[in-house]
Design a protein around this motif. Structure first.
Motif, short mmCIF file in Angstrom:
data_model
loop_
_atom_site.label_atom_id
_atom_site.label_comp_id
_atom_site.label_asym_id
_atom_site.label_seq_id
_atom_site.Cartn_x
_atom_site.Cartn_y
_atom_site.Cartn_z
N GLY A 10 71.35 -12.57 20.27
CA GLY A 10 72.46 -12.23 19.39
C GLY A 10 73.13 -13.47 18.80
N MET A 49 70.94 -15.09 16.16
CA MET A 49 70.96 -14.31 14.92
C MET A 49 72.26 -14.53 14.15
SD MET A 49 69.21 -10.72 16.05
CE MET A 49 69.09 -10.14 14.37
N ILE A 50 73.37 -14.58 14.86
CA ILE A 50 74.66 -14.83 14.18
C ILE A 50 74.63 -16.19 13.50
CG2 ILE A 50 77.11 -15.30 14.60
CD1 ILE A 50 77.06 -13.15 16.76
N PHE A 72 71.68 -15.82 10.47
CA PHE A 72 71.87 -14.85 9.38
C PHE A 72 73.32 -14.78 8.87
CE2 PHE A 72 68.03 -13.17 11.49
CZ PHE A 72 67.18 -13.13 10.39
N SER A 73 74.28 -15.14 9.72
CA SER A 73 75.68 -15.07 9.28
C SER A 73 76.22 -16.42 8.85
CB SER A 73 76.56 -14.50 10.41
OG SER A 73 76.16 -13.22 10.76
N SER A 123 79.03 -11.15 10.94
CA SER A 123 78.81 -11.65 12.31
C SER A 123 79.36 -10.73 13.38
CB SER A 123 79.45 -13.04 12.45
OG SER A 123 80.84 -12.94 12.24
N MET A 156 72.08 -6.50 13.20
CA MET A 156 71.91 -7.53 14.24
C MET A 156 72.17 -7.01 15.65
SD MET A 156 72.93 -11.25 12.74
CE MET A 156 74.67 -10.94 12.43
#
Length: 306
Positions: free
Chosen positions: A147, A150-151, A154-155, A163, A174
């Protein structure tokens, strides 16, 4: 059959009683909640008044008796922190957890089942090796780490996805991936082993000897029978996703049941923690009970096992 059901029902009730006693005692090891409910510098009399108000001044066995008595009446108690009935609090968070669990389960099944079938059909080939690596990564990488990565990607770097929080479909992507990642690997491994077992059975060999197309043998004769244990596991995993996605919901600030449990532990909110764990445990016990009964109906030999 009646004796089998009564026996399994007894095991289910005993499991829930042991769970209620265990969580009742464990949650009290976290400390005194009255310390967090008073102003800094409060006197001993103020703390004693809060304990009296919450019923924490009584012996443990009296508190447990009152807890079980309220539970028998369907009363899960009032939250120390939110000052509302715990059941209302739980039900307000449940739709968010259901949405996240359904999305994560769909992801895990869409990825896990096809990859498991490919690994079994192409056993000891490239697809099988890739499937083993995927399963190893899925089962070993912690969901909070997935997690956070990914934050960050992608954020923070790309700015494509929010996020944290909830409200739109983009908010689900996500958390659903981070939650479903582990279960996709588990479903892949189970599908692979179930398919390998079915593909080695006599009726599949007979279907191939008859000259049926390989796609028909795999899709109609092998896959349907291999799917039974996968769907059984998926049903139990769905209940787990709803109730114990504590880490993922906390990382993404998702307002679900898992985050409610985290808040209950953080604030030493005993009724919230007890109710959340017990409801989750009850769901798992009930699903297991019906699975046991269903297996006994399908395979009568199970009823006569001691």
């Amino acid at each position: 059959m009646k004796r089998f059901i009564v026996k399994r029902l007894g095991y289910a009730v005993l499991s829930l009683l042991l769970l209620s006693l265990t969580i009742f005692l464990l949650v009290r090891l976290t400390g005194d909640p009255s310390v967090l409910l008073v102003e800094p510098g409060a006197s001993k009399d103020d703390l004693a008044a809060v304990r009296l108000q919450l019923g924490l001044d009584r012996p443990l066995w009296v508190q447990y008796g009152q807890f079980m008595s309220s539970l028998a009446r369907g009363d899960l108690g009032h939250s120390f922190y939110y000052r509302t009935p715990v059941l209302e609090l739980y039900l307000s968070r449940l739709p968010h957890s259901l949405m996240l669990a359904v999305a994560a389960m769909a992801f895990s099944l869409l990825v896990g089942i096809p990859s498991g079938i490919l690994a079994a059909v192409r056993v000891n080939q490239w697809w099988d090796s890739a499937g083993k690596i995927f399963a190893l990564l899925g089962l070993s990488l912690p969901s909070f780490w997935v997690g956070l990565v990914m934050i960050l990607f992608f954020s923070v770097y790309l700015g494509w996805l929010p996020s944290s929080g909830s409200g739109t479909a983009l908010h689900v992507i996500m958390p659903a991936f981070a939650l479903g990642w582990y279960f996709a690997a588990a479903h892949m491994r189970l599908t692979r082993s179930a398919m390998l077992e079915v593909l080695g059975s006599e009726y599949v060999k007979l279907a191939r000897l008859k000259g049926l197309p390989e796609a028909l043998v795999i899709g109609k004769h092998a896959f349907k029978n291999a799917l039974i244990p996968v769907l059984t596991l998926a049903g139990i995993n769905l209940v787990i996703m709803v109730n114990v996605a504590v880490v993922v919901e906390t990382v993404f600030a998702w307002p679900g049941v898992g985050r409610l449990l985290y808040e209950g532990i953080s604030f030493r909110d005993f009724p919230v923690v007890q109710a959340t764990v017990l409801i989750g445990g009850a769901m798992i016990v009930i699903v297991n009970f019906f699975v046991d009964v269903l297996y006994a109906v399908i395979d009568p030999r199970i009823r006569y096992e001691r």
